[in-house]
Design a protein around this motif. Structure first.
Motif, short mmCIF file in Angstrom:
data_model
loop_
_atom_site.label_atom_id
_atom_site.label_comp_id
_atom_site.label_asym_id
_atom_site.label_seq_id
_atom_site.Cartn_x
_atom_site.Cartn_y
_atom_site.Cartn_z
N ALA A 163 48.94 41.09 43.21
CA ALA A 163 48.22 42.28 43.70
C ALA A 163 49.05 43.52 43.44
O ALA A 163 48.51 44.59 43.08
CB ALA A 163 47.92 42.12 45.19
N ARG A 194 48.81 45.05 40.16
CA ARG A 194 47.52 45.75 39.97
C ARG A 194 47.36 46.90 40.96
O ARG A 194 46.25 47.36 41.21
CB ARG A 194 46.37 44.75 40.10
CG ARG A 194 46.43 43.64 39.06
CD ARG A 194 45.50 42.49 39.40
NE ARG A 194 45.63 41.39 38.46
CZ ARG A 194 44.85 41.21 37.39
NH1 ARG A 194 43.87 42.07 37.15
NH2 ARG A 194 45.05 40.19 36.58
N ARG A 202 47.96 46.99 44.29
CA ARG A 202 47.38 46.67 45.59
C ARG A 202 48.36 45.89 46.48
O ARG A 202 47.94 45.13 47.33
CB ARG A 202 46.11 45.81 45.41
CG ARG A 202 44.97 46.49 44.68
CD ARG A 202 44.27 47.50 45.58
NE ARG A 202 43.02 47.94 45.02
CZ ARG A 202 42.89 48.90 44.11
NH1 ARG A 202 43.97 49.50 43.65
NH2 ARG A 202 41.70 49.25 43.66
N GLN A 243 48.07 46.67 50.38
CA GLN A 243 46.79 46.21 50.92
C GLN A 243 46.79 44.69 51.08
O GLN A 243 46.34 44.16 52.11
CB GLN A 243 45.64 46.64 50.00
CG GLN A 243 45.44 48.16 49.93
CD GLN A 243 46.19 48.79 48.77
OE1 GLN A 243 47.32 48.38 48.46
NE2 GLN A 243 45.56 49.77 48.14
N VAL A 286 40.60 43.31 48.92
CA VAL A 286 41.42 44.47 48.52
C VAL A 286 40.98 45.04 47.17
O VAL A 286 41.67 45.85 46.57
CB VAL A 286 42.92 44.11 48.47
CG1 VAL A 286 43.38 43.63 49.83
CG2 VAL A 286 43.23 43.07 47.39
N LEU A 329 40.07 43.27 44.23
CA LEU A 329 40.48 42.58 43.02
C LEU A 329 39.54 41.40 42.76
O LEU A 329 38.95 40.86 43.70
CB LEU A 329 41.91 42.07 43.14
CG LEU A 329 43.01 43.11 43.36
CD1 LEU A 329 44.35 42.42 43.57
CD2 LEU A 329 43.09 44.06 42.17
#
Length: 620
Positions: free
Chosen positions: A522, A525, A527, A530, A554, A556
């Motif tokens: 994450a 990317r 995130r 989050q 989140v 994705l």
């Protein structure tokens, strides 16, 4: 989560806690049964001892009859139940426990293989070409109950990760020992009975596959398979192990757990029989069959079956003539050498190979002396060693010589293990995977790797106080501290910089590493924080499905968390773990305030005091 014994024990899976507690607490009963058997067999009433266990007992149904003496009903019947429980433990460990993690199982697996091979080799070297050579399987087995009982006596010198390590080793050891019994110590085979037993075993697999869970059906099939196996000549303990390994185990889904709560609340509001029955039925269905059966059967096997087995088999005549023959017997010498030297060297060498090769790691930062103490205790081969002796030797003289060797070897192994633990306690050298410095006696107090741009950080670089946390997403103590850290960041604002580093404890939390990799994916990317928030607020949902759902929450795609590309972050997570170990981290959560280890309690008051102290120092 700190790693003293009390905390670690509470953090272990419930089934492991129950297994360790039952095995350790039943040791005194097993020891008492052993002493009673030896005293009885060497008393004026010795003839009654053998007469009792040779009493025939028959079960007849019409023209069908099965007759065994009392000792064989215990050795062939009740011991099959004991190995059924061992089979369930194999199933649980390979599905939810240590044996599902390749790195965690590699070292105890290699240690168990070494502990199986070297004792047999030593025994054969001493008995090569002699009448006792067939007894090479006697020193290969470890008595789990006695070993865990001895570890309980060792107390704080033995951490709980070592108990889990030895439990994993014992599972592999038991499977190996039963394999030897099935292959080596089976004489004549009735093909028709064996084929019938195999056909019924396949039927059990089919019934299990199509989803039938009616316990009376499985019980009836198990009993018939056991009878056919006895008639076939194959030892029926193999059946117990195989059937136990088939018992289902899984983590109860949260939806089912919540449903139980709803039904219980409904019963509380209106306690009708119908609602009580529904709540009870749903509660039973929520608990995996494996854990239900272990809860019911494990106390019986530990407190009744094993002591009965010891009472029926440990009655060894210890007269002057017997001891004189044993003193010069290669069988006795081989058993003692195998248990005391072979087990110790095999377990230690197997562990060293696993660590040196990088195939695995040890849980909980064990001390080498503690590991070697466990290797010495693995030479306590009482129960299964006596069991194999009964199968290996038809001649009573050889059997008695082997039994004397088992008693002497197990006693020596227990004494040596206790001494090694005492020495390890006084030295305290740290045992870690290859490449790490294990020479320091005291843990460092400073952060080994300073905070850099590669860290996950919240707050400005110019903040007066930098708080670094090493944490595990599945650790309940970390989850408790999560809102505390939220409050501290809100309170101190730009004065506080928070840095998060991964420290998944694989031996305690099977989903922690998977969650750490998901957070890193994450993060790649954009995130990370989050996902970090989702993981700590949904700690019960860290399996593959849960992580996929968190990814969607989140923003994705669900599959990015579970596909093979997530493995690219393994080096990053391992780097955090390595920096934690170098900094003296031994549990989670561990905090560093401005590069210095925080030694207070995991609560808002003490952590706030540490931050205030750091702020005050910066103003001086």
């Amino acid at each position: 989560m700190r790693l003293p014994a009390s905390t670690v024990t509470r953090s272990l899976p419930r089934a492991v806690q129950a297994f360790l507690a039952t095995e350790a607490s039943s040791t005194l009963l097993l020891l008492a049964a052993t002493v009673v058997a030896i005293v009885w067999a060497n008393s004026p009433f010795a003839a009654s001892y053998e007469a009792l266990w040779h009493t025939p007992l028959a079960v007849r149904i019409g023209v069908l009859e099965l007759e065994l003496d009392l000792r064989h009903w215990i050795n062939d019947g009740l011991m099959a139940l004991f190995f059924f429980v061992i089979g369930m433990e194999v199933s649980r460990e390979s599905t939810l426990g240590e044996m599902r993690n390749r790195r965690m199982v590699a070292v105890p697996l290699l240690a168990a293989l070494g502990g199986l091979a070297l004792p047999a080799v030593l025994y054969l070297v001493i008995n090569a070409g002699g009448p006792g050579a067939i007894g090479w399987g006697i020193p290969i087995a470890t008595d789990t109950a006695f070993v865990l009982g001895m570890l309980a006596l060792v107390g704080p010198r033995c951490p709980d990760p070592l108990r889990v390590f030895l439990l994993t080793l014992a599972v592999v050891d038991d499977v190996g020992a039963i394999g030897v019994v099935a292959i080596v110590y089976t004489n004549e085979i009735s093909v028709s009975a064996l084929v019938a037993a195999v056909v019924l075993f396949v039927l059990v697999l089919v019934v299990r596959w199509i989803g039938i869970r009616w316990a009376p059906l499985f019980t009836a099939l198990a009993v018939v398979i056991w009878v056919l196996t006895v008639e076939s000549g194959l030892h029926p303990t193999v059946v117990g192990l195989a059937l136990g390994a088939l018992v289902r185990v899984h983590v109860p889904p949260d939806a089912r757990v919540l449903r139980v709560g709803e039904l219980a609340q409904a019963f509380t509001r209106n306690p009708t029989p119908e609602r009580g029955h529904a709540a009870r039925r749903e509660l039973q269905a929520a608990v995996p069959p494996n854990e239900r059966l272990q809860l019911r059967l494990h106390p019986w096997t530990s407190y009744a079956v094993i002591p009965l087995f010891a009472l029926a088999n440990a009655g060894i005549p210890l007269g002057a003539d017997t001891l004189a023959r044993a003193a010069t017997s290669p069988v006795t010498h081989g058993v003692v050498a195998g248990l005391v030297v072979g087990k110790f060297a095999g377990v230690a060498l197997g562990s060293w190979v696993g660590l040196r090769s990088g195939l695995g790691s040890l849980p909980g930062q064990l001390v080498w002396g503690q590991l070697l103490g466990g290797a010495a205790l693995a030479g306590i081969g009482f129960t299964v060693s006596l069991f194999i002796t009964e199968l290996a030797f038809a001649e009573q003289a050889l059997r008695t010589e082997a039994e004397v060797g088992i008693l002497a070897g197990s006693l020596l192994a227990a004494i040596i293990g206790r001494v090694v633990f005492w020495l390890a306690w006084n030295r305290g050298a740290v045992c870690a995977p290859p490449g790490e410095d294990t020479s320091a006696e005291q843990l460092p107090d400073t952060l080994a790797d300073p905070v850099s741009e590669h860290d996950h950080a919240l707050g400005p670089e110019s903040a007066t106080v930098t708080l670094v946390e090493y944490a595990d997403y599945e650790c309940p103590s970390c989850g408790t501290m999560h809102p505390v850290l939220h409050a501290l960041r809100a309170r101190y604002g730009s004065q506080l910089r928070f840095v998060f580093r991964h420290y998944p404890i694989d031996s305690l939390h099977p989903n922690a590493r998977r969650a750490a990799l998901a957070a890193e994916e994450a993060g790649a990317r954009g995130r990370f924080w989050q996902m970090h928030e989702r993981l700590f607020t949904h700690q019960r949902e860290l399996d593959a499905d849960g992580l996929a759902a968190h990814a969607e929450q989140v923003g994705l795609p669900a599959d990015v968390i579970t596909n093979r590309h997530v493995r690219r972050h393994t080096d990053r997570v391992d780097a955090d773990i390595a920096s934690g170990r170098a900094s003296g981290v031994r549990g989670t959560p561990t905090f560093f305030v401005n590069g210095q280890r925080y030694k207070g309690g995991n609560n808002s008051v003490e952590l706030t005091a540490a931050i205030e102290s750091a702020l005050a120092e910066s103003e001086e």
